[in-house]
Design an enzyme around this catalytic site. Sequence first.
Site, PDB file in Angstrom:
ATOM      1  N   LYS A  99       0.794  -1.150  -0.042  1.00 53.18           N
ATOM      2  CA  LYS A  99      -0.215  -0.066  -0.195  1.00 53.18           C
ATOM      3  C   LYS A  99       0.933   1.387   0.003  1.00 53.18           C
ATOM      4  CE  LYS A  99      -3.784   2.495   2.143  1.00 53.18           C
ATOM      5  NZ  LYS A  99      -4.393   2.901   3.815  1.00 53.18           N
ATOM      6  N   GLY A 160      -9.223   9.519   9.314  1.00 49.84           N
ATOM      7  CA  GLY A 160      -9.442   9.992  10.515  1.00 49.84           C
ATOM      8  C   GLY A 160     -10.813  10.694  10.899  1.00 49.84           C
ATOM      9  N   ALA A 186     -10.147   5.975   2.998  1.00 48.18           N
ATOM     10  CA  ALA A 186      -9.935   6.761   4.247  1.00 48.18           C
ATOM     11  C   ALA A 186     -11.243   7.694   4.656  1.00 48.18           C
ATOM     12  CB  ALA A 186      -8.796   7.622   4.260  1.00 48.18           C
ATOM     13  N   GLY A 187     -11.324   7.767   5.891  1.00 47.21           N
ATOM     14  CA  GLY A 187     -12.172   8.889   6.136  1.00 47.21           C
ATOM     15  C   GLY A 187     -13.724   8.309   6.499  1.00 47.21           C
TER      16      GLY A 187
END
Lengths: 206, 373
Positions: A99, A160, A186-187
């Site tokens: 990744k 996050g 993400a998120g």
Amino acid sequence: MKTQPLVIAGRTFASRLFTGTGKFSSSALMEEALLASGSELVTVALKRVNVADADDDILRHLGHPQFSLLPNTSGVRTAKEAVFAAQLAREALETNWLKLEIHPDPKYLLPDPVETLRAAEELVKLGFVVLPYVHADPVLCKRLEEAGVAAVMPLGAPIGSNKGLLTREFLEIIIGQSRVPVVVDAGLGAPRTPPPPSKWAPTRCW
Amino acid sequence: MSFRPIFESHPWDDVKASIYAKTGADVERALAAPRRTLDDFRALISPAAAPYLEQMAQLSQQRTRQRFGHTVQLYVPLYLSNECQNICTYCGFSLDNKIARRTLSSVEMLAEAAVLKGWGYEHVLLVTGEANQTVGVDYLEKALRTLRPHFAHLSMEVQPLDQEDYERLIPEGLNTVLVYQETYHQDDYKKHHPKGKKSNFHYRLDTPDRLGRAGIHKMGLGVLIGLEDWRTDCFYAALHLDYLERTYWQTKYSLSFPRLRPAEGMLQPKVEMSDRELVQLICAYRLLSDEVELSLSTRENPTFRDHVVQLGITSLSAGSKTNPGGYAVAPESLEQFEISDERSPAAIAAMLRRQGLEPVWKDWDATLTALAR
């Protein structure tokens, strides 16, 4: 998240859920949660593990046959650092899957598109199976696809932030034109986040 | 480009008055804001915020867990020398303090390092006094070369250096530099630092700029609480942080809030900060920034640390000795200041686990620093 199998770089995954390892309150809880999730691909930050220690607390809890490790390059700021870290990860964790995360901005951990493309080009040549973490930028995703990455991992929202699919419009464009799997990275936040539309489901990671 | 023009455009008395003029309505507005400004921060550190402490603590805990997960980084200081050419009114290493001076050799550093490794540490903070002849950049370079093979992450809290010195040390494994302004009140700064290089207020104030230009990976800011009005001083630390984040956007930041501790020959704190006020400050910093790391040392007592670790703190020291050689070479030598939490690293790790927090021993890899330049 068990629907149609997901295939990345010729490998089939029964689960479309990739999981992280960084924020659990204990490694035992992490292990329990990952096993319960059915996830088969688990990201591990090179900086968090001690690869020289056979008894490393995180790695020790990930030694299940159903888990494949996906080392990430979190912490690097340039393509040069990413390539070096990738080689270390390959050596230490015995996998050429990677990744690719390059975030020179340590505050929001937003990916650097220029360095990511540069690194991806180099890493593909070096034989890595590259899954780059990127902005939900359709053009960049096509450029990465042309560079030979195995999948693209655009962000749904800042890391996050738990804000769900803030980049939905762009993700739909990326998915609509991608020839490689698209993994929204993400998120996203808690499981209560509304799932993506069903039209995303059949052929992509979703 | 430097912080100085911004600093000079914020006169101390004006800042102080603006903080003390904040009302409950200002605090409520700040708490409701999706993204908080420096003006919101003034409200959150003001006396008017005291009745809102519970709400601030809950928000702070929530923001911290969301950003950092259920983890707390552990680190330990390694004091290399108590040689110092400065006179500081609050410090046990002050030049006018008649104590035995000691600077660790490479062999002694390794003996100390072996103890810390045995405890499981990978993140170590190297500390010296400010004595250019004995612990100048040559010594620091030697220390980094000696210790780098043994730890994943090396930080320094030493005298402020020139940009080219930092540029020399970063490739040797220097990841983080802590440099506290002590106080942003210029007149009081002079009173507390009457002699030595440290008496130059502006050289110290400019240090984070030199670090940023040198490309340091992380820097830590803070004030020594007790020298001046803590609310005003901590506003300046936040103002400094805001400027640095905008200017050196590739650098990571941490904040500390050390309260003055008894030390040999030191003055009593001018300003006392209560435990509730320190909690208020920690929460206010977190509500200003989700991302900044907040660090708490063994200056604070066990009960306080056990409680506040849930409310915004992201890194803790444990098992600390504040005297050079304190772990193995010369355990009885004079400490820089007395610590309040003498529990072992293992005991601190166990305390964290009991609270549902994972102690993180390693969150960096030395190979990444090797490529930093």
